[in-house]
Design an enzyme around this catalytic site. Sequence first.
Site, PDB file in Angstrom:
ATOM      1  N   ASP A  50      48.136  10.063  10.137  1.00  0.00           N
ATOM      2  CA  ASP A  50      47.316   9.219   9.264  1.00  0.00           C
ATOM      3  C   ASP A  50      46.175   8.542  10.031  1.00  0.00           C
ATOM      4  OD1 ASP A  50      49.067   9.814   7.239  1.00  0.00           O
ATOM      5  OD2 ASP A  50      49.755   7.762   6.905  1.00  0.00           O
ATOM      6  N   HIS A 196      50.381   8.578  13.776  1.00  0.00           N
ATOM      7  CA  HIS A 196      48.980   8.187  13.624  1.00  0.00           C
ATOM      8  C   HIS A 196      48.137   8.768  14.754  1.00  0.00           C
ATOM      9  CE1 HIS A 196      51.202   5.238  11.225  1.00  0.00           C
ATOM     10  NE2 HIS A 196      50.105   5.134  10.498  1.00  0.00           N
TER      11      HIS A 196
END
Length: 244
Positions: A50, A196
Site C-alpha cells: 500500500d 507498505h
Amino acid sequence: MSRLWWRALGILGAVGAVYIGLPYVLVQRLNLGIVRQGSGAEKTFALTFDDGPDPATTPAVLDTLQAAGVQATFFVIAANAEAHPDLIARLLQGGHGVEPHAARHVHAWIRSPWGAFLDPLRAARRVSAVTGQVARFHRPPHGAYTLATILGQRVAGVVGAHWSLEGGDWARGATPETLPTQILAKLHPGAVLVLHDAGPGARVTVPALPEVLQLMQEGGWQAVPLGELPGVGPRTWRDVLTGR
C-alpha cells in the site's frame, strides 16, 4: 436535556449505526462483498503493498521482488501514480498488479459522505489513466468502510480488497529483524498479506523484505498478485453462513 435533544441524539445514533456500524459489521468484520482470503487449498498467498509508489523506497521493493522472482499487487495513491508514471510502468513491466488505493488517504469515518463516495471513483479513474488498464480492486485507506464507500465502489465497478494478514510494518516497535518471523508465524494458505512500499511502514519493509521472501520460499510458500490467488472472489452470504 429536553426531549427534543434526546430525540435528535437518537436519530443521529440510528443514522450512524446504518452509515458506519452496518458496513463495519458486514464488510470489515464479515467481509461480505469484498475480497479478503483465497481458497486456502495450497501454500499460496497474495502479497500486496500500500501507499506508493515512492521513488525513495518502491524501487528497492521492486529490486527485491525481481531478484526473488515474485510478483505482487500494489495499491497506489492516485497522486503518487500520476507523479511517477515511470514507476507505474516498471510495476506493470514486472508483472505486478496495480490497483487504486485512494485519491485522498483519509479514513472514511472522518470524511463527508460525498467525499467517501467520490474517492473510489476518483482513485480508480486517475490510476487507470496512468496504467491504461481498467481497475479491478480498490482498497480504501485503513481498510475502513462507510455506506458511501460501498456505493462508490459499486459505481466505480471495483471490488473492495481487504487483507487477512497485516504485516504491521507501520506499528511502533516493528523492526526489520522481527518482521520476517512475525509474518511467517501467521502466514496461512490463501492469505492476503498487506505491507507498505511507502510511508512509515516502508522503513521496516524495505530492509526486511529479502529475508521475508527467503523464509517464505524455504517454507514452500508461493506469493502471487491478488488477482491470481486461487479461489479469490467477493465473499457471499453463503460463504458467511457456511464459515468459508
